[in-house]
Design an enzyme around this catalytic site. Structure first.
Site, PDB file in Angstrom:
ATOM      1  N   PRO A 173       0.784  -1.236   0.000  1.00 47.09           N
ATOM      2  CA  PRO A 173       0.000   0.000   0.000  1.00 47.09           C
ATOM      3  C   PRO A 173       0.814   1.285   0.000  1.00 47.09           C
ATOM      4  CG  PRO A 173      -0.210  -1.152   2.103  1.00 47.09           C
ATOM      5  CD  PRO A 173       0.476  -2.093   1.160  1.00 47.09           C
ATOM      6  N   ASN A 174       0.313   2.228  -0.777  1.00 50.89           N
ATOM      7  CA  ASN A 174       0.841   3.603  -0.857  1.00 50.89           C
ATOM      8  C   ASN A 174       2.161   3.728  -1.617  1.00 50.89           C
ATOM      9  OD1 ASN A 174      -1.295   4.792   0.762  1.00 50.89           O
ATOM     10  ND2 ASN A 174      -0.379   3.685   2.464  1.00 50.89           N
ATOM     11  N   ARG A 202       4.234  10.952  -1.698  1.00 49.43           N
ATOM     12  CA  ARG A 202       4.137  10.705  -0.250  1.00 49.43           C
ATOM     13  C   ARG A 202       5.480  11.012   0.441  1.00 49.43           C
ATOM     14  NH1 ARG A 202       4.774   4.310   1.230  1.00 49.43           N
ATOM     15  NH2 ARG A 202       3.997   5.078   3.207  1.00 49.43           N
ATOM     16  N   TYR A 245      10.846   9.033   1.690  1.00 49.67           N
ATOM     17  CA  TYR A 245      10.907   8.053   0.595  1.00 49.67           C
ATOM     18  C   TYR A 245      11.572   8.586  -0.672  1.00 49.67           C
ATOM     19  CZ  TYR A 245       7.722   5.641   3.697  1.00 49.67           C
ATOM     20  OH  TYR A 245       7.175   5.026   4.794  1.00 49.67           O
ATOM     21  N   ASN A 291       8.132  -5.568  -1.132  1.00 47.30           N
ATOM     22  CA  ASN A 291       8.057  -4.462  -0.171  1.00 47.30           C
ATOM     23  C   ASN A 291       6.603  -4.441   0.303  1.00 47.30           C
ATOM     24  OD1 ASN A 291       7.905  -2.156   1.301  1.00 47.30           O
ATOM     25  ND2 ASN A 291       9.001  -0.856  -0.156  1.00 47.30           N
ATOM     26  N   ALA A 322       3.193  -0.917   4.682  1.00 44.34           N
ATOM     27  CA  ALA A 322       2.662  -0.940   6.051  1.00 44.34           C
ATOM     28  C   ALA A 322       2.285  -2.347   6.515  1.00 44.34           C
ATOM     29  CB  ALA A 322       1.460  -0.013   6.154  1.00 44.34           C
ATOM     30  N   GLU A 370      13.080  -9.174   1.075  1.00 43.36           N
ATOM     31  CA  GLU A 370      12.251  -8.045   1.522  1.00 43.36           C
ATOM     32  C   GLU A 370      13.029  -6.744   1.273  1.00 43.36           C
ATOM     33  OE1 GLU A 370      12.085  -8.012   5.801  1.00 43.36           O
ATOM     34  OE2 GLU A 370      10.236  -6.865   5.842  1.00 43.36           O
ATOM     35  N   HIS A 372      12.884  -2.421   1.823  1.00 41.03           N
ATOM     36  CA  HIS A 372      12.283  -1.193   2.330  1.00 41.03           C
ATOM     37  C   HIS A 372      13.094  -0.017   1.816  1.00 41.03           C
ATOM     38  CE1 HIS A 372       9.491  -3.347   4.754  1.00 41.03           C
ATOM     39  NE2 HIS A 372      10.478  -4.099   5.196  1.00 41.03           N
ATOM     40  N   ARG A 415      13.418   4.318  12.443  1.00 40.55           N
ATOM     41  CA  ARG A 415      12.122   5.012  12.526  1.00 40.55           C
ATOM     42  C   ARG A 415      11.344   4.597  13.787  1.00 40.55           C
ATOM     43  NH1 ARG A 415       9.324   4.853   6.803  1.00 40.55           N
ATOM     44  NH2 ARG A 415       7.995   6.361   7.890  1.00 40.55           N
TER      45      ARG A 415
END
Ligand code: DQA
Length: 144
Positions: A9-10, A17, A22, A73, A76, A97, A99, A106
């Site tokens: 998502p996103n 965003r 990012y 990825n 969320a 994976e 990111h 974070r």
């Protein structure tokens, strides 16, 4: 070799965003990087983005018997999705994976990754380049 790149998502809002986190590169830039990498490495690459957890589970199940490696990825869903973890375990396809941001630096809720428990490797904080690194890792270790 066939690689499936999954984005949660996103991520389709990259460039819009939170550019401070990012970066300014857009989702279209990411698709271009994936295409270029696949061409250079002679890999057949399928890309899929969804804002819906079940769609990502469906795509992982679809990959069974068809795909040699997954780059994911989960966005969320990284921090919540046992369903994506179970899907990756169910198909037993080597997965990496990715990111874009350095999730370790974070919020505390970003420190846990459920899908990561079923991945060979996690690449974090390398921006869009992390996807290229993940593809190269899968090629190096799993190309037949
Ligand atoms: C992300 C990190 C996640 O915590 C976040 O929810 C995202 C993107 C990353 O690529 O840095 O949507 O997966």
């Amino acid at each position: 070799m066939k690689i499936l790149v999954l984005n949660g998502p996103n991520l389709n809002f990259l460039g819009i965003r939170e550019p401070g986190i990012y970066g300014k590169n857009t989702f279209a830039d990411l698709l271009r990087l994936l295409e270029e990498t696949a061409k250079a490495e002679q890999i057949e690459l399928i890309q899929y983005q969804s804002n819906h957890e079940g769609d990502l589970v469906d795509k992982i199940q679809w990959a069974y018997g068809k795909i040699d490696g997954i780059v994911i990825n989960p966005a969320a869903y990284t921090h919540t999705s046992v369903a994506i973890l179970d899907a990756l375990k169910a198909v037993s396809i080597p997965a990496v994976e990715v990111h874009i941001s350095d999730v370790d630096a974070r919020e505390p809720f970003r420190q846990i990754s459920y899908p990561g428990l079923a991945c060979e490797k996690t690449i974090k904080g390398h921006g869009l380049e992390g996807y290229r690194e993940a593809i190269l890792y899968l090629k190096e270790h799993y190309a037949s």
